[in-house]
Design a protein around this motif. Structure first.
Motif, PDB file in Angstrom:
ATOM      1  N   LYS A   1      37.831 125.751  47.811  1.00 29.58           N
ATOM      2  CA  LYS A   1      38.172 125.189  46.511  1.00 29.58           C
ATOM      3  C   LYS A   1      36.867 124.763  45.843  1.00 29.58           C
ATOM      4  N   VAL A   2      36.705 125.140  44.574  1.00 31.48           N
ATOM      5  CA  VAL A   2      35.529 124.708  43.819  1.00 31.48           C
ATOM      6  C   VAL A   2      36.019 124.096  42.504  1.00 31.48           C
ATOM      7  N   PRO A   3      35.280 123.137  41.955  1.00 33.83           N
ATOM      8  CA  PRO A   3      35.704 122.545  40.683  1.00 33.83           C
ATOM      9  C   PRO A   3      35.804 123.606  39.587  1.00 33.83           C
ATOM     10  N   SER A   4      36.877 123.524  38.807  1.00 34.16           N
ATOM     11  CA  SER A   4      37.047 124.464  37.695  1.00 34.16           C
ATOM     12  C   SER A   4      36.029 124.170  36.600  1.00 34.16           C
TER      13      SER A   4
ATOM     14  N   SER B   1      46.248 114.885  30.318  1.00 36.76           N
ATOM     15  CA  SER B   1      45.657 114.997  31.650  1.00 36.76           C
ATOM     16  C   SER B   1      44.150 114.792  31.571  1.00 36.76           C
ATOM     17  N   ALA B   2      43.590 114.239  32.654  1.00 35.34           N
ATOM     18  CA  ALA B   2      42.134 114.082  32.735  1.00 35.34           C
ATOM     19  C   ALA B   2      41.438 115.409  32.994  1.00 35.34           C
ATOM     20  N   GLY B   3      42.200 116.414  33.487  1.00 33.86           N
ATOM     21  CA  GLY B   3      41.627 117.733  33.725  1.00 33.86           C
ATOM     22  C   GLY B   3      40.516 117.716  34.757  1.00 33.86           C
ATOM     23  N   ALA B   4      39.697 118.772  34.709  1.00 36.11           N
ATOM     24  CA  ALA B   4      38.568 118.852  35.639  1.00 36.11           C
ATOM     25  C   ALA B   4      37.425 117.959  35.187  1.00 36.11           C
TER      26      ALA B   4
ATOM     27  N   PHE C   1      40.784 122.360  39.998  1.00 37.11           N
ATOM     28  CA  PHE C   1      40.063 123.166  40.979  1.00 37.11           C
ATOM     29  C   PHE C   1      40.444 124.637  40.836  1.00 37.11           C
ATOM     30  N   SER C   2      39.522 125.494  41.239  1.00 36.73           N
ATOM     31  CA  SER C   2      39.794 126.928  41.365  1.00 36.73           C
ATOM     32  C   SER C   2      39.908 127.233  42.854  1.00 36.73           C
ATOM     33  N   ASP C   3      41.011 127.867  43.232  1.00 37.70           N
ATOM     34  CA  ASP C   3      41.332 128.093  44.640  1.00 37.70           C
ATOM     35  C   ASP C   3      41.027 129.536  45.028  1.00 37.70           C
TER      36      ASP C   3
END
Length: 690
Positions: free
Chosen positions: A31-34, A352-355, A14-16
């Protein structure tokens, strides 16, 4: 509406965002998905959320960004194709390095491999020239030979060149002329000079730092240009646009585009900055910060209200001689993957699964179990109240992922497998905390743990209990705390210049002259960035060592204008050496190695907001109860809505505390108190009275 400060911390999932009205001091978050393929898309999405509330683009007066673009390029090996120019006869400096494997666990790793060099021998060229140790020119620059070398490098398709010539920190004119010739021969090529990036002693570290800058500069410059264009296209044209640096200060877009190496810890630095502000406000001066996001966990130590700053460090095995916060990073985040390897051993991370695709429970195509999936299965996360209900989690998908990849291969029940995965990741993060604390002589019983990031508060209370720490302080907006730190940061630039001399032989006016010259450069740069004389603070320091030592200590200084002042500096160095190493050598000569200036452009401060009790009770915040699994047992646990917890309320664990940006899990035998800043102060039974 007043002017707004907008800050964004781009994470792996996420981008905060934090939005602050400068007139009222009110803050809001989102918060929006990166968007890893182009982080600027997520940034525009977050800004459009603010514009959708009626704020005009011209009302955004300040923008600051914590970025992982440079960090990811370095970690993933996706920087620019880079060339290197060194003094003739010294092309092996980069390959040889320090002639030893790193300190720490690598010493015992029989399978240790050095990181592959950023610059290949085929893109390394030699320059016929020579400056000697006193800064005088022994051999002039051979421009014809340089042009032939550059034409060979051009055929290799290089995008950026690092230039590191012997003793250029004393005499930079050869490097400057090399840059001019590069621009004639390869006009499209970016150039990084060691005399500009880090003009100090120690050839290998100066070279390595310059190479990293050359590797990242084109990537950062293109990203910053693209971001600036997109901001301008939606009407955000404020000149106050900044990028967070590794030293805990900000730099303008233009400065960052030239010096990308300063951003390698841009992401986690914001959280440490916010933690320092909290330490000063709350009185908890000794803190371990714990930033757990989607892909990694970053920990740092704050002692006496001040963070540890190192003048040199390693990032992914790359030596970087730049001031940076001492942050220890491990691959442990909400998106960290778990699997059973071919030997039947459970492995957690580092992948990591990441975004994208993200955890299985996000229903975006992920099929492998992650830490977030396990937290959902154990009852710590809510299916329906994630991100304030904006995103629904799928327990069935999480269970299928854990069952298929871990529980079935190991012959375990799925919740038992999920709890085992959590225990493994917790131990990894505990080891990271011990590496910066107990292994350096600090007693964790004296430290509070300050968790933030989307996943930090989920794990913090259990980790603090296991490590015997004093307690936990969960900030009000823990899930976007790094973005909060960007609002609290000042612009900061570091300057260094190596000039070797014996402290007892150098004239005070000579020392003062070097500082004055460096300060003039610092004042000019900050003035160009729009700071007036009353908004600038300058701090001086000297790197000192006993004659013959291979390391030095950085000592802050103020007055150096008299012999008595230099004697006081000497005594301060002796005291610092004894404090650090348990002894000093008062009878030995002391050498000046480098001069340092830290120049700070002061941004109007943001103070922590105090809240008054409104008469609310714990019951007002109670959402209900649900079964959670703790220490191998299923426990009926109270669930609270954090936004409804009033100042002054107290309650005991076990408890789950949900809020828009994160969830806090409190263990049995721990108690919670909401302080005047609306922090959650969690204490164990042994120190609850404190």
């Amino acid at each position: 509406m007043g002017a707004y400060r907008v800050t964004v911390d781009t994470g792996g999932t996420f981008s905060d965002f934090v939005y602050m009205d400068e007139e009222t001091g009110e803050t809001s978050i989102s918060k929006v998905p990166s968007t890893p393929d182009d982080p600027s898309r997520a940034i525009l999405s977050g800004i459009e959320l603010l514009l959708g509330k009626g704020v005009k683009p011209s009302g955004i007066s300040y923008f600051c960004h914590g970025t992982t673009v440079g960090t990811n390029a370095l970690l993933e090996g996706k920087g620019a194709r880079t060339g290197l120019l060194v003094t003739e006869g010294f092309r092996g400096i980069y390959e040889v390095g320090e002639q030893a494997r790193p300190h720490g666990p690598a010493i015992f790793d029989v399978m240790y491999e050095r990181p592959a060099p950023i610059v290949h021998p085929s893109t390394t060229g030699e320059v016929r020239e020579r400056v000697i140790a006193d800064g005088s020119v022994l051999e002039a620059l051979d421009e014809d030979q340089l042009r032939r070398t550059l034409r060979e490098l051009r055929r290799e398709g290089i995008e950026s060149i690092a230039v590191c010539l012997l003793f250029s920190f004393l005499e930079p004119r050869h490097e400057h002329r090399v840059r001019e010739i590069i621009r004639e021969e390869i006009p499209s090529c970016e150039v990084s000079l060691s005399s500009d990036i880090v003009p100090q002693i120690r050839e290998y570290h100066r070279l390595s730092t310059t190479v990293v800058n050359a590797y990242l500069q084109p990537i950062l410059a293109r990203y910053i240009d693209r971001l600036a264009d997109k901001l301008s296209s939606i009407g955000v044209k404020t000149p106050q646009k900044f990028i967070m640096q590794s030293n805990g200060g900000m730099a303008t877009f233009a400065t960052t585009a030239r010096k990308g190496v300063t951003t390698v810890l841009s992401g986690p630095a914001g959280g440490v900055t916010a933690s320092v502000a909290m330490a000063r406000a709350t009185g908890w001066k000794d803190i371990v910060t714990f930033d757990m996001g989607g892909t990694s966990c970053d920990v740092a130590l704050i002692k006496g209200g001040a963070p540890v700053i190192s003048n040199r460090g390693k990032v992914e095995g790359r030596d970087i001689a730049m001031p940076m916060m001492d942050i220890n990073t491990v691959s442990a985040g909400g998106g960290t993957l778990a699997e059973v390897d071919r030997f039947g051993v459970l492995q957690v991370g580092p992948e990591s699964a990441g975004a994208v695709p993200g955890p299985a429970c996000y229903r975006r195509g992920g099929t492998k179990p992650t830490i977030t999936d396990c937290n959902l299965l154990l009852g710590y996360l809510s299916e329906d109240n994630f991100l304030g209900g904006q995103m629904r989690l799928d327990t069935a998908m999480a269970r299928h992922a854990v069952d298929t990849a871990v529980a079935a291969p190991l012959g375990m029940e799925y919740r038992e497998a999920a709890e085992g995965i959590i225990k493994i990741i917790d131990v990894k993060m505990e080891e990271a905390i011990k590496a910066i604390s107990t292994m350096r002589g600090h007693d964790l019983r004296d430290f509070m743990l300050l968790p933030f990031g989307g996943a930090g508060p989920l794990h913090a209370c259990r980790i603090a209990r296991d490590l015997g720490m004093a307690g936990v302080v969960v900030p009000l907006h823990a899930g976007v705390f790094s973005a909060m730190g960007l609002i609290m940061s000042d612009v900061a630039h570091d300057y260094v210049r190596s000039r070797l001399a014996r402290l007892d032989a150098v004239l005070p006016e000579a020392v003062e002259s070097v500082f004055v010259e460096m300060e003039a450069e610092a004042l000019a740069e900050l003035a160009e960035e729009g700071f007036g004389a009353g908004q600038i603070r300058l701090m001086r320091a000297l790197d000192l060592r006993y004659a013959g030592q291979g390391y030095e200590l950085t000592i802050t200084v103020e007055d150096v204008a008299s012999p008595e002042a230099l004697e006081a500096v000497r005594r301060k160095f002796d005291d610092e050496h004894e404090l650090m190493f348990g002894h000093n050598a008062a009878g030995e000569s002391v050498e000046i190695i480098s001069y340092r200036i830290k120049a700070v452009g002061l941004v109007p401060p943001v103070n922590a907001k105090c809240y008054e009790p409104m008469g609310g009770t714990v019951e007002d915040a109670l959402l209900g109860h649900r079964l959670v699994r703790m220490d191998g047992e299923d426990i009926r646990c109270a669930v609270y809505q954090r936004e409804k917890l009033d100042v002054g309320v107290r309650f005991d664990g076990p408890a789950v505390i949900e809020q828009f940006d994160c969830t806090t899990v409190v263990m049995p035998c721990q108690s919670v108190h909401v302080d005047q800043f609306k922090n959650l102060v969690v204490m164990g039974a042994d120190n609850a009275a404190a």
